[in-house]
Structure formats: structure tokens, C-alpha cells
Scaffold this motif. Structure first.
Motif, PDB file in Angstrom:
ATOM      1  N   LEU A 162       0.914  -1.262   0.034  1.00  0.00           N
ATOM      2  CA  LEU A 162      -0.041  -0.041  -0.053  1.00  0.00           C
ATOM      3  C   LEU A 162       0.847   1.239  -0.049  1.00  0.00           C
ATOM      4  O   LEU A 162       2.041   1.276   0.759  1.00  0.00           O
ATOM      5  CB  LEU A 162      -0.797  -0.104   1.288  1.00  0.00           C
ATOM      6  N   SER A 163       0.368   2.162  -0.961  1.00  0.00           N
ATOM      7  CA  SER A 163       1.369   3.315  -0.859  1.00  0.00           C
ATOM      8  C   SER A 163       0.355   4.684  -1.146  1.00  0.00           C
ATOM      9  O   SER A 163      -0.689   4.535  -1.827  1.00  0.00           O
ATOM     10  CB  SER A 163       2.358   3.527  -2.167  1.00  0.00           C
ATOM     11  N   ILE A 164       0.518   5.733  -0.063  1.00  0.00           N
ATOM     12  CA  ILE A 164      -0.449   6.734  -0.075  1.00  0.00           C
ATOM     13  C   ILE A 164       0.645   8.032  -0.233  1.00  0.00           C
ATOM     14  O   ILE A 164       1.337   8.244   0.772  1.00  0.00           O
ATOM     15  CB  ILE A 164      -1.196   6.914   0.987  1.00  0.00           C
ATOM     16  N   PRO A 165       0.425   8.958  -1.181  1.00  0.00           N
ATOM     17  CA  PRO A 165       1.392  10.122  -0.938  1.00  0.00           C
ATOM     18  C   PRO A 165       0.582  10.982   0.389  1.00  0.00           C
ATOM     19  O   PRO A 165      -0.631  11.287   0.523  1.00  0.00           O
ATOM     20  CB  PRO A 165       0.861  11.018  -2.299  1.00  0.00           C
ATOM     21  N   LEU A 166       1.525  11.731   0.917  1.00  0.00           N
ATOM     22  CA  LEU A 166       1.289  12.460   1.924  1.00  0.00           C
ATOM     23  C   LEU A 166       0.150  13.711   1.697  1.00  0.00           C
ATOM     24  O   LEU A 166      -0.685  13.693   2.554  1.00  0.00           O
ATOM     25  CB  LEU A 166       2.624  12.851   2.599  1.00  0.00           C
ATOM     26  N   LYS A 167       0.300  14.083   0.512  1.00  0.00           N
ATOM     27  CA  LYS A 167      -0.498  15.150   0.191  1.00  0.00           C
ATOM     28  C   LYS A 167      -1.962  14.705  -0.163  1.00  0.00           C
ATOM     29  O   LYS A 167      -2.908  15.452  -0.071  1.00  0.00           O
ATOM     30  CB  LYS A 167      -0.014  15.758  -0.970  1.00  0.00           C
ATOM     31  N   LYS A 168      -2.198  13.338  -0.392  1.00  0.00           N
ATOM     32  CA  LYS A 168      -3.472  13.008  -0.269  1.00  0.00           C
ATOM     33  C   LYS A 168      -4.199  12.574   1.010  1.00  0.00           C
ATOM     34  O   LYS A 168      -5.233  11.909   0.969  1.00  0.00           O
ATOM     35  CB  LYS A 168      -3.613  11.807  -1.215  1.00  0.00           C
ATOM     36  N   ILE A 169      -3.424  12.552   2.086  1.00  0.00           N
ATOM     37  CA  ILE A 169      -3.694  12.296   3.360  1.00  0.00           C
ATOM     38  C   ILE A 169      -4.806  13.399   3.966  1.00  0.00           C
ATOM     39  O   ILE A 169      -3.956  14.417   4.163  1.00  0.00           O
ATOM     40  CB  ILE A 169      -2.846  11.654   4.142  1.00  0.00           C
ATOM     41  N   LYS A 170      -5.864  13.269   4.324  1.00  0.00           N
ATOM     42  CA  LYS A 170      -6.582  14.249   5.066  1.00  0.00           C
ATOM     43  C   LYS A 170      -6.081  14.302   6.687  1.00  0.00           C
ATOM     44  O   LYS A 170      -5.970  15.282   7.185  1.00  0.00           O
ATOM     45  CB  LYS A 170      -8.000  14.050   5.188  1.00  0.00           C
ATOM     46  N   ALA A 205      -4.746  11.532  10.280  1.00  0.00           N
ATOM     47  CA  ALA A 205      -4.459  10.529  10.817  1.00  0.00           C
ATOM     48  C   ALA A 205      -4.854  10.607  12.484  1.00  0.00           C
ATOM     49  O   ALA A 205      -4.622  11.374  13.223  1.00  0.00           O
ATOM     50  CB  ALA A 205      -2.873  10.173  11.127  1.00  0.00           C
ATOM     51  N   ASN A 206      -5.801   9.669  12.518  1.00  0.00           N
ATOM     52  CA  ASN A 206      -6.798   9.930  13.897  1.00  0.00           C
ATOM     53  C   ASN A 206      -6.221   8.700  14.800  1.00  0.00           C
ATOM     54  O   ASN A 206      -5.986   7.555  14.256  1.00  0.00           O
ATOM     55  CB  ASN A 206      -8.080   9.777  13.530  1.00  0.00           C
ATOM     56  N   GLU A 207      -6.445   8.947  16.254  1.00  0.00           N
ATOM     57  CA  GLU A 207      -6.201   7.909  17.048  1.00  0.00           C
ATOM     58  C   GLU A 207      -7.339   7.305  17.459  1.00  0.00           C
ATOM     59  O   GLU A 207      -8.504   8.200  17.483  1.00  0.00           O
ATOM     60  CB  GLU A 207      -5.193   8.605  18.353  1.00  0.00           C
ATOM     61  N   SER A 208      -7.587   6.142  17.651  1.00  0.00           N
ATOM     62  CA  SER A 208      -8.836   5.518  18.122  1.00  0.00           C
ATOM     63  C   SER A 208      -8.469   4.191  18.798  1.00  0.00           C
ATOM     64  O   SER A 208      -7.344   3.801  19.077  1.00  0.00           O
ATOM     65  CB  SER A 208      -9.504   5.061  16.785  1.00  0.00           C
ATOM     66  N   GLU A 209      -9.537   3.841  19.645  1.00  0.00           N
ATOM     67  CA  GLU A 209      -9.099   2.490  20.225  1.00  0.00           C
ATOM     68  C   GLU A 209     -10.410   1.768  20.641  1.00  0.00           C
ATOM     69  O   GLU A 209     -11.502   2.098  20.039  1.00  0.00           O
ATOM     70  CB  GLU A 209      -8.752   2.889  21.908  1.00  0.00           C
ATOM     71  N   ILE A 225      -6.144   6.291   9.025  1.00  0.00           N
ATOM     72  CA  ILE A 225      -5.758   7.444   8.134  1.00  0.00           C
ATOM     73  C   ILE A 225      -6.680   7.557   6.987  1.00  0.00           C
ATOM     74  O   ILE A 225      -7.419   6.554   6.640  1.00  0.00           O
ATOM     75  CB  ILE A 225      -4.497   6.782   7.339  1.00  0.00           C
ATOM     76  N   VAL A 226      -7.070   8.794   6.974  1.00  0.00           N
ATOM     77  CA  VAL A 226      -8.186   9.098   6.025  1.00  0.00           C
ATOM     78  C   VAL A 226      -7.818   9.969   4.898  1.00  0.00           C
ATOM     79  O   VAL A 226      -7.111  10.917   5.144  1.00  0.00           O
ATOM     80  CB  VAL A 226      -9.107   9.915   6.801  1.00  0.00           C
ATOM     81  N   THR A 227      -7.995   9.562   3.804  1.00  0.00           N
ATOM     82  CA  THR A 227      -7.626  10.444   2.485  1.00  0.00           C
ATOM     83  C   THR A 227      -8.584  11.501   2.104  1.00  0.00           C
ATOM     84  O   THR A 227      -9.602  11.313   2.784  1.00  0.00           O
ATOM     85  CB  THR A 227      -7.410   9.408   1.626  1.00  0.00           C
ATOM     86  N   HIS A 228      -8.073  12.308   1.284  1.00  0.00           N
ATOM     87  CA  HIS A 228      -9.098  13.383   0.925  1.00  0.00           C
ATOM     88  C   HIS A 228     -10.177  12.938   0.063  1.00  0.00           C
ATOM     89  O   HIS A 228     -11.284  13.307   0.181  1.00  0.00           O
ATOM     90  CB  HIS A 228      -8.383  14.419   0.132  1.00  0.00           C
ATOM     91  N   ASP A 229     -10.038  11.639  -0.442  1.00  0.00           N
ATOM     92  CA  ASP A 229     -11.439  11.076  -1.186  1.00  0.00           C
ATOM     93  C   ASP A 229     -11.927   9.931  -0.369  1.00  0.00           C
ATOM     94  O   ASP A 229     -12.730   9.249  -0.757  1.00  0.00           O
ATOM     95  CB  ASP A 229     -10.802  10.354  -2.499  1.00  0.00           C
ATOM     96  N   PHE A 288     -11.197   7.325   1.760  1.00  0.00           N
ATOM     97  CA  PHE A 288     -10.598   6.144   1.996  1.00  0.00           C
ATOM     98  C   PHE A 288     -10.445   6.177   3.290  1.00  0.00           C
ATOM     99  O   PHE A 288      -9.510   6.957   3.748  1.00  0.00           O
ATOM    100  CB  PHE A 288      -9.669   5.488   0.748  1.00  0.00           C
ATOM    101  N   GLU A 289     -10.462   5.056   3.868  1.00  0.00           N
ATOM    102  CA  GLU A 289      -9.917   4.808   5.417  1.00  0.00           C
ATOM    103  C   GLU A 289      -8.991   3.537   5.474  1.00  0.00           C
ATOM    104  O   GLU A 289      -9.490   2.508   5.099  1.00  0.00           O
ATOM    105  CB  GLU A 289     -11.243   4.463   6.457  1.00  0.00           C
ATOM    106  N   PHE A 290      -7.991   3.881   6.160  1.00  0.00           N
ATOM    107  CA  PHE A 290      -7.096   2.628   6.438  1.00  0.00           C
ATOM    108  C   PHE A 290      -6.846   2.705   7.868  1.00  0.00           C
ATOM    109  O   PHE A 290      -6.536   3.590   8.361  1.00  0.00           O
ATOM    110  CB  PHE A 290      -5.740   2.953   5.568  1.00  0.00           C
ATOM    111  N   TRP A 291      -6.882   1.430   8.375  1.00  0.00           N
ATOM    112  CA  TRP A 291      -6.669   1.229   9.921  1.00  0.00           C
ATOM    113  C   TRP A 291      -5.591   0.488  10.163  1.00  0.00           C
ATOM    114  O   TRP A 291      -5.515  -0.763   9.643  1.00  0.00           O
ATOM    115  CB  TRP A 291      -8.076   0.234  10.426  1.00  0.00           C
TER     116      TRP A 291
END
Length: 194
Positions: free
Chosen positions: A137-145, A147-151, A163-167, A169-172
Motif C-alpha cells: 500500500l502506498s499513499i502520497p502524504l499530500k492525499k492524506i486528510k 491520521a486519527n487515534e482510536s481505541e 488514516i483518512v484520505t481526501h477522497d 478512503f480509510e485505512f486502519w
């Protein structure tokens, strides 16, 4: 004081005397220990290994990392480096998928984040065959909206990074050995790219 009055005063079931003393639940010490347990380094290592399918598989994945020349070499070979890009940090973790968590490494560079699984996964090809390939998986930093902490609500010691992108998409990511450090490194890299 009469004997009868003394017995009532010392009786633990006497409502007046039990209300005047602070009550400490018997489980409070256990609760404090479990809260401390979730932040200890040994507990985080155990949780990281526990998420894997087998302990031996997890250890093999870690040894393969060393055998391949370390994190910097792997990042350069798999994701490539652009002009002026450098690897900032790498963290062992798991990527949450619908098939379950995948063990690997989260790479944070000055221009992108990347995830590479420790073991190959099985994928069906368009020709009907089966291919074994690492999950990448590769995501450019400029496309990341963000990075949230969760539990985990049921188990607060299990912490996640979303990690939530500008479009949208969510990655956990989960199972970090050093969760706070990984989150901080990721948030710092994202803020530097904007």
C-alpha cells in the motif's frame, strides 16, 4: 456505653457506621493494574505478537526484514525514492482488512506512507490462477486528510491509527509496539507535507 451499644457501633452491617467511611471497591486495584498494563512496553509487544497467526510466523517475518537488508533498503527497493525523499520512520504493525489483520511494516517518508506485508498473500488472477504476492500500500502524504487515534471500545488497551484520505478512503493500522510514537511521527509527516 452499654455492651449492646458497643456491638452495634462495631458491627460492619450497621448502616450508620458503614456510610460514614469511604467505600473502596475490591476490584479498583485490579482495574488500575489493567489500565497500566495497556501502556507497558512488554504488554504492547505481547499484543503485537498475539495479533499474528502464529508466534513462529511472526518471528520469521521479523527475521526476513533483517535478512533483506533492513527497513531502509526494503523501502527503497519496494516503494522507490523520489528526488529529495527520505525515509523518516518505520513501524511494525498490522493493517486491518476484511480478511483479518495483516502483519507488516508501516513506512513513513517525507513524501508518502507505505505498508508492506511481512508474508505474501494469495490472490486470484484474472486468468483463474492463484498468485502469491506481498500486500503493498502506498499513499502520497499530500492525499492524506488526517491520521486519527482510536481505541477498541471494549478493550481500550487496543489502539488504532485511522488514516483518512481526501477522497474519504480509510485505512486502519493496529498492533503497534510503540503506538504513541508511530502516531506522532505520522501526524508530523502529514503536517510537514501541507
Amino acid at each position: 456505653m452499654e455492651k449492646k451499644d458497643e456491638d452495634q457501633f462495631h458491627n460492619p452491617l450497621n448502616a450508620e457506621s458503614s456510610l460514614s467511611e469511604p467505600v473502596t471497591p475490591f476490584y479498583s486495584d485490579r482495574k488500575n493494574k489493567s489500565q497500566r498494563k495497556g501502556t507497558s512496553f512488554a504488554f504492547r509487544i505481547r499484543e503485537h505478537v498475539r495479533l499474528g497467526p502464529r508466534f513462529s510466523e511472526t518471528v520469521k517475518g521479523k527475521l526476513n526484514l533483517i535478512k533483506k537488508g533492513g527497513r531502509e533498503k526494503i523501502f527503497k527497493d519496494i516503494f522507490g525514492l523520489s528526488q529529495g525523499e527520505k525515509l523518516l520512520k518505520a513501524s511494525q504493525c498490522y493493517l486491518s482488512t476484511t480478511a483479518g489483520p495483516i502483519a507488516g511494516n508501516l513506512f513513513i517518508s517525507s513524501q508518502k506512507i507505505g505498508f508492506l506485508s511481512e508474508r505474501s498473500i494469495t490472490v486470484h488472477s484474472s486468468s483463474g490462477g492463484i498468485i502469491r504476492t506481498p500486500y503493498k500500500l502506498s499513499i502520497p502524504l499530500k492525499k492524506i486528510k488526517a491520521a486519527n487515534e482510536s481505541e477498541n471500545v471494549n478493550n481500550p488497551s487496543q489502539k488504532y491509527i485511522e488514516i483518512v484520505t481526501h477522497d474519504n478512503f480509510e485505512f486502519w493500522f493496529l498492533g503497534f509496539v510503540r503506538y504513541e510514537k508511530a502516531l506522532n511521527n505520522l501526524q508530523t509527516a502529514i503536517s510537514m507535507s501541507t
